[in-house]
Design a protein around this motif. Structure first.
Motif, PDB file in Angstrom:
ATOM      1  N   LEU A 258       0.813  -1.220   0.000  1.00  0.00           N
ATOM      2  CA  LEU A 258       0.000   0.000   0.000  1.00  0.00           C
ATOM      3  C   LEU A 258       0.845   1.267   0.000  1.00  0.00           C
ATOM      4  O   LEU A 258       0.356   2.337  -0.382  1.00  0.00           O
ATOM      5  N   GLN A 259       2.103   1.169   0.414  1.00  0.00           N
ATOM      6  CA  GLN A 259       2.986   2.337   0.329  1.00  0.00           C
ATOM      7  C   GLN A 259       3.110   2.842  -1.099  1.00  0.00           C
ATOM      8  O   GLN A 259       3.273   4.038  -1.335  1.00  0.00           O
ATOM      9  N   LYS A 260       3.013   1.924  -2.084  1.00  0.00           N
ATOM     10  CA  LYS A 260       3.100   2.323  -3.485  1.00  0.00           C
ATOM     11  C   LYS A 260       1.981   3.287  -3.864  1.00  0.00           C
ATOM     12  O   LYS A 260       2.117   4.063  -4.821  1.00  0.00           O
ATOM     13  N   PHE A 261       0.881   3.246  -3.108  1.00  0.00           N
ATOM     14  CA  PHE A 261      -0.284   4.049  -3.440  1.00  0.00           C
ATOM     15  C   PHE A 261      -0.529   5.158  -2.423  1.00  0.00           C
ATOM     16  O   PHE A 261      -1.626   5.701  -2.336  1.00  0.00           O
ATOM     17  N   GLY A 262       0.532   5.475  -1.660  1.00  0.00           N
ATOM     18  CA  GLY A 262       0.481   6.647  -0.800  1.00  0.00           C
ATOM     19  C   GLY A 262      -0.031   6.415   0.602  1.00  0.00           C
ATOM     20  O   GLY A 262      -0.278   7.384   1.324  1.00  0.00           O
ATOM     21  N   TYR A 263      -0.194   5.158   1.005  1.00  0.00           N
ATOM     22  CA  TYR A 263      -0.711   4.883   2.339  1.00  0.00           C
ATOM     23  C   TYR A 263       0.381   4.300   3.224  1.00  0.00           C
ATOM     24  O   TYR A 263       1.097   3.387   2.815  1.00  0.00           O
ATOM     25  N   ARG A 264       0.470   4.820   4.439  1.00  0.00           N
ATOM     26  CA  ARG A 264       1.400   4.286   5.434  1.00  0.00           C
ATOM     27  C   ARG A 264       0.573   3.779   6.613  1.00  0.00           C
ATOM     28  O   ARG A 264       0.053   4.563   7.400  1.00  0.00           O
ATOM     29  N   ILE A 265       0.426   2.488   6.681  1.00  0.00           N
ATOM     30  CA  ILE A 265      -0.424   1.855   7.688  1.00  0.00           C
ATOM     31  C   ILE A 265       0.466   1.255   8.772  1.00  0.00           C
ATOM     32  O   ILE A 265       1.243   0.329   8.498  1.00  0.00           O
ATOM     33  N   PRO A 266       0.391   1.771  10.000  1.00  0.00           N
ATOM     34  CA  PRO A 266       1.244   1.231  11.068  1.00  0.00           C
ATOM     35  C   PRO A 266       0.730  -0.117  11.559  1.00  0.00           C
ATOM     36  O   PRO A 266      -0.456  -0.280  11.842  1.00  0.00           O
ATOM     37  N   LEU A 267       1.625  -1.067  11.636  1.00  0.00           N
ATOM     38  CA  LEU A 267       1.313  -2.392  12.168  1.00  0.00           C
ATOM     39  C   LEU A 267       2.339  -2.770  13.224  1.00  0.00           C
ATOM     40  O   LEU A 267       3.523  -2.430  13.109  1.00  0.00           O
ATOM     41  N   VAL A 268       1.885  -3.492  14.232  1.00  0.00           N
ATOM     42  CA  VAL A 268       2.801  -4.180  15.137  1.00  0.00           C
ATOM     43  C   VAL A 268       2.963  -5.586  14.585  1.00  0.00           C
ATOM     44  O   VAL A 268       1.999  -6.352  14.510  1.00  0.00           O
ATOM     45  N   ARG A 269       4.168  -5.909  14.155  1.00  0.00           N
ATOM     46  CA  ARG A 269       4.426  -7.214  13.546  1.00  0.00           C
ATOM     47  C   ARG A 269       5.044  -8.137  14.591  1.00  0.00           C
ATOM     48  O   ARG A 269       6.148  -7.904  15.061  1.00  0.00           O
ATOM     49  N   LYS A 270       4.301  -9.193  14.932  1.00  0.00           N
ATOM     50  CA  LYS A 270       4.715 -10.110  15.987  1.00  0.00           C
ATOM     51  C   LYS A 270       5.088 -11.457  15.372  1.00  0.00           C
ATOM     52  O   LYS A 270       4.235 -12.138  14.811  1.00  0.00           O
ATOM     53  N   ARG A 271       6.341 -11.821  15.490  1.00  0.00           N
ATOM     54  CA  ARG A 271       6.765 -13.125  14.984  1.00  0.00           C
ATOM     55  C   ARG A 271       6.425 -14.208  15.999  1.00  0.00           C
ATOM     56  O   ARG A 271       6.551 -14.009  17.215  1.00  0.00           O
ATOM     57  N   GLY A 272       6.004 -15.360  15.482  1.00  0.00           N
ATOM     58  CA  GLY A 272       5.737 -16.511  16.327  1.00  0.00           C
ATOM     59  C   GLY A 272       6.371 -17.762  15.740  1.00  0.00           C
ATOM     60  O   GLY A 272       6.603 -17.856  14.533  1.00  0.00           O
ATOM     61  N   TYR A 273       6.636 -18.749  16.601  1.00  0.00           N
ATOM     62  CA  TYR A 273       7.275 -20.009  16.198  1.00  0.00           C
ATOM     63  C   TYR A 273       6.377 -21.188  16.578  1.00  0.00           C
ATOM     64  O   TYR A 273       5.552 -21.089  17.485  1.00  0.00           O
ATOM     65  N   HIS A 274       6.547 -22.297  15.849  1.00  0.00           N
ATOM     66  CA  HIS A 274       5.923 -23.532  16.318  1.00  0.00           C
ATOM     67  C   HIS A 274       6.787 -24.739  15.949  1.00  0.00           C
ATOM     68  O   HIS A 274       7.636 -24.687  15.070  1.00  0.00           O
ATOM     69  N   MET A 275       6.511 -25.822  16.665  1.00  0.00           N
ATOM     70  CA  MET A 275       7.196 -27.099  16.453  1.00  0.00           C
ATOM     71  C   MET A 275       6.221 -28.211  16.816  1.00  0.00           C
ATOM     72  O   MET A 275       5.375 -28.054  17.696  1.00  0.00           O
ATOM     73  N   HIS A 276       6.332 -29.353  16.119  1.00  0.00           N
ATOM     74  CA  HIS A 276       5.508 -30.520  16.423  1.00  0.00           C
ATOM     75  C   HIS A 276       6.334 -31.567  17.170  1.00  0.00           C
ATOM     76  O   HIS A 276       7.557 -31.688  16.946  1.00  0.00           O
ATOM     77  N   TYR A 277       5.625 -32.349  18.004  1.00  0.00           N
ATOM     78  CA  TYR A 277       6.275 -33.371  18.824  1.00  0.00           C
ATOM     79  C   TYR A 277       5.462 -34.669  18.729  1.00  0.00           C
ATOM     80  O   TYR A 277       4.224 -34.650  18.797  1.00  0.00           O
ATOM     81  N   GLN A 278       6.164 -35.791  18.587  1.00  0.00           N
ATOM     82  CA  GLN A 278       5.519 -37.097  18.520  1.00  0.00           C
ATOM     83  C   GLN A 278       6.254 -38.084  19.417  1.00  0.00           C
ATOM     84  O   GLN A 278       7.410 -37.877  19.776  1.00  0.00           O
ATOM     85  N   GLY A 279       5.556 -39.151  19.748  1.00  0.00           N
ATOM     86  CA  GLY A 279       6.178 -40.209  20.541  1.00  0.00           C
ATOM     87  C   GLY A 279       5.865 -40.135  22.012  1.00  0.00           C
ATOM     88  O   GLY A 279       6.215 -41.052  22.771  1.00  0.00           O
ATOM     89  N   GLY A 280       5.197 -39.069  22.459  1.00  0.00           N
ATOM     90  CA  GLY A 280       4.791 -38.963  23.851  1.00  0.00           C
ATOM     91  C   GLY A 280       3.313 -39.267  23.977  1.00  0.00           C
ATOM     92  O   GLY A 280       2.757 -40.095  23.259  1.00  0.00           O
ATOM     93  N   ARG A 281       2.667 -38.571  24.880  1.00  0.00           N
ATOM     94  CA  ARG A 281       1.229 -38.758  25.087  1.00  0.00           C
ATOM     95  C   ARG A 281       0.514 -37.488  24.660  1.00  0.00           C
ATOM     96  O   ARG A 281       1.024 -36.385  24.848  1.00  0.00           O
ATOM     97  N   SER A 282      -0.671 -37.633  24.093  1.00  0.00           N
ATOM     98  CA  SER A 282      -1.357 -36.491  23.507  1.00  0.00           C
ATOM     99  C   SER A 282      -2.422 -35.929  24.439  1.00  0.00           C
ATOM    100  O   SER A 282      -3.050 -36.654  25.221  1.00  0.00           O
ATOM    101  N   LEU A 283      -2.641 -34.627  24.338  1.00  0.00           N
ATOM    102  CA  LEU A 283      -3.706 -33.951  25.063  1.00  0.00           C
ATOM    103  C   LEU A 283      -5.065 -34.281  24.461  1.00  0.00           C
ATOM    104  O   LEU A 283      -5.172 -34.640  23.286  1.00  0.00           O
TER     105      LEU A 283
END
Length: 410
Positions: A258-283
């Motif tokens: 959108l900056q290309k079209f004259g708009y500056r939109i403020p965002l808080v960019r929050k990075r997140g991570y994930h990982m999978h686990y197997q071989g134990g017991r499941s919820l």
């Protein structure tokens, strides 16, 4: 027939494309990857009907001091990256006052009220019910005082918005999740949310429905978007395509375009991570461990652990310190088994500074529309805000007042 290009194949983009298609539009969905491979892929897989209040920024000094000193696992930051986050964070803090948060909650809750109903229609039509469980999820509290405080808030939400919950004491939690450590104070079981065993798979199922109904999926680069005399064009792997309207549903990358079209939109960019686990017991059901700032959910690939927010640069390498702390905390509760992937997945959540999505027309450019900035709830709200935008684009009266979400509010 009206024509539209939807840029972005996450839950928000696919939901928007489907609702335009229902109204007889010719729709092309464009993404650089397959649908559901970015932010919509990496969440905890919860369609959160209980999330009637958006997430405010903490304002008390003690909590902010703990974050600043790295003593909490739900928020982490890279010092070198803070200058690029400072402006949006200050505005987020300003919008998080109790009175402003109350105003945002009214606009937010109107959207959440439509979330499960809109998903329900798409789930049935996409034949994706095998991915869904309608039994809620639980939030664990390691401290009795924290459980009491959370119960008071839950009672307020039930009174004001009708959301349903059950408080589990330690013994009730041990019966509900017998694989957990048995000396925990308790949990809140939110009864009405739905959980998804493969979030990316659900987006893919919706995209498959879109194609079966005559929609077109193409790989392309959103940054090639240009305005033409008759509308808009974008370059794809199949060549240049044109349409009278274009919708930007690019999540955290939307402001860059959108900056290309004259708009500056403020965002808080929050990075997140994930990982999978197997071989134990499941919820039995997903569990959010508030004290340690992570969630774990039973999924098709095993138990998925998802982290809180990391404030870093978009191109910064992975620093999964939060994931390591979360994994250690989870192992203290149950046997989760071994890591499945060699490296963790990570992605970015786009959070607007006032906690509300950016939704509607771009007033200075005919035929340009936006739908992004859902915070932690794009997966939950994609079909609902997609319907609202499709109603606006089709000249219909939207189901709710959309003025709080307009782009020119910033």
């Amino acid at each position: 027939m009206q024509s539209a290009i939807v840029l972005g194949g996450g839950m928000v983009g696919v939901g928007t494309a489907l609702h335009l298609q229902r109204r007889g539009w010719s729709v092309t969905l464009v993404d650089r990857r397959e649908p559901g491979r970015e932010t919509s892929y990496g969440n905890a897989g919860i369609i959160q009907s209980e999330a009637v209040r958006p997430y405010p920024m903490p304002r008390d000094f003690a909590t902010l001091a703990r974050i600043a000193m790295g003593r909490t696992n739900d928020v982490r930051y890279r010092l070198a990256s803070l200058p690029q986050h400072a402006g949006p964070l200050l505005r987020y803090w300003w919008h998080s006052t109790p009175e402003r948060h109350r105003e945002a909650t009214l606009a937010w809750a109107r959207l959440i009220a439509h979330a499960t109903a809109e998903h329900d229609t798409l789930i049935r039509e996409a034949h994706a019910d095998n991915l869904i469980r309608r039994a809620g999820f639980r939030i664990l509290y390691r401290d009795p005082a924290a459980l009491a405080a959370a119960t008071a808030i839950a009672e307020e939400n039930q009174r004001d918005f009708g959301v349903k919950f059950r408080v589990l004491n330690g013994s009730e939690l041990a019966k509900a999740e017998p694989i957990l450590r048995d000396d925990l104070p308790g949990a809140i079981h939110w009864l009405e949310p739905w959980t998804v065993s493969d979030p990316g798979g659900l987006v893919s199922a919706y995209a498959g429905l879109f194609e079966r109904l005559g929609g077109t999926l193409l790989r392309g680069d959103a940054q090639t978007l240009t305005e033409t005399r008759s509308g808009w064009s974008v370059d794809t792997a199949s060549g240049r395509i044109d349409a009278a309207h274009v919708v930007v549903t690019l999540g955290p990358w939307s402001p860059d375009l959108l900056q290309k079209f004259g708009y500056r939109i403020p965002l808080v960019r929050k990075r997140g991570y994930h990982m999978h686990y197997q071989g134990g017991r499941s919820l039995d059901l997903p569990l959010v461990d508030t004290a340690m700032g992570y969630a774990m959910a039973p999924m098709a690939k095993g138990i998925r652990i998802t982290t809180g927010a990391e404030l870093t640069s978009p191109d910064a390498p992975a620093t999964p310190i939060q994931l390591g702390h979360a994994e250690a905390a989870a192992r203290g509760l149950l046997d989760i088994g071994s890591r499945v992937e060699p490296e963790p997945w990570f992605g970015t959540r786009p959070c607007s500074i006032d906690m509300l999505p950016v939704l509607g027309p771009v007033p200075t450019h005919r035929g340009l529309w936006v739908n992004f900035g859902h915070g932690h709830q794009g997966f939950t709200l994609g079909p609902a805000t997609g319907k609202l935008l499709a109603e606006m684009m089709n000249g219909e009266a939207p189901a709710v007042d959309t003025s709080p979400y307009r782009i020119d509010r910033f």
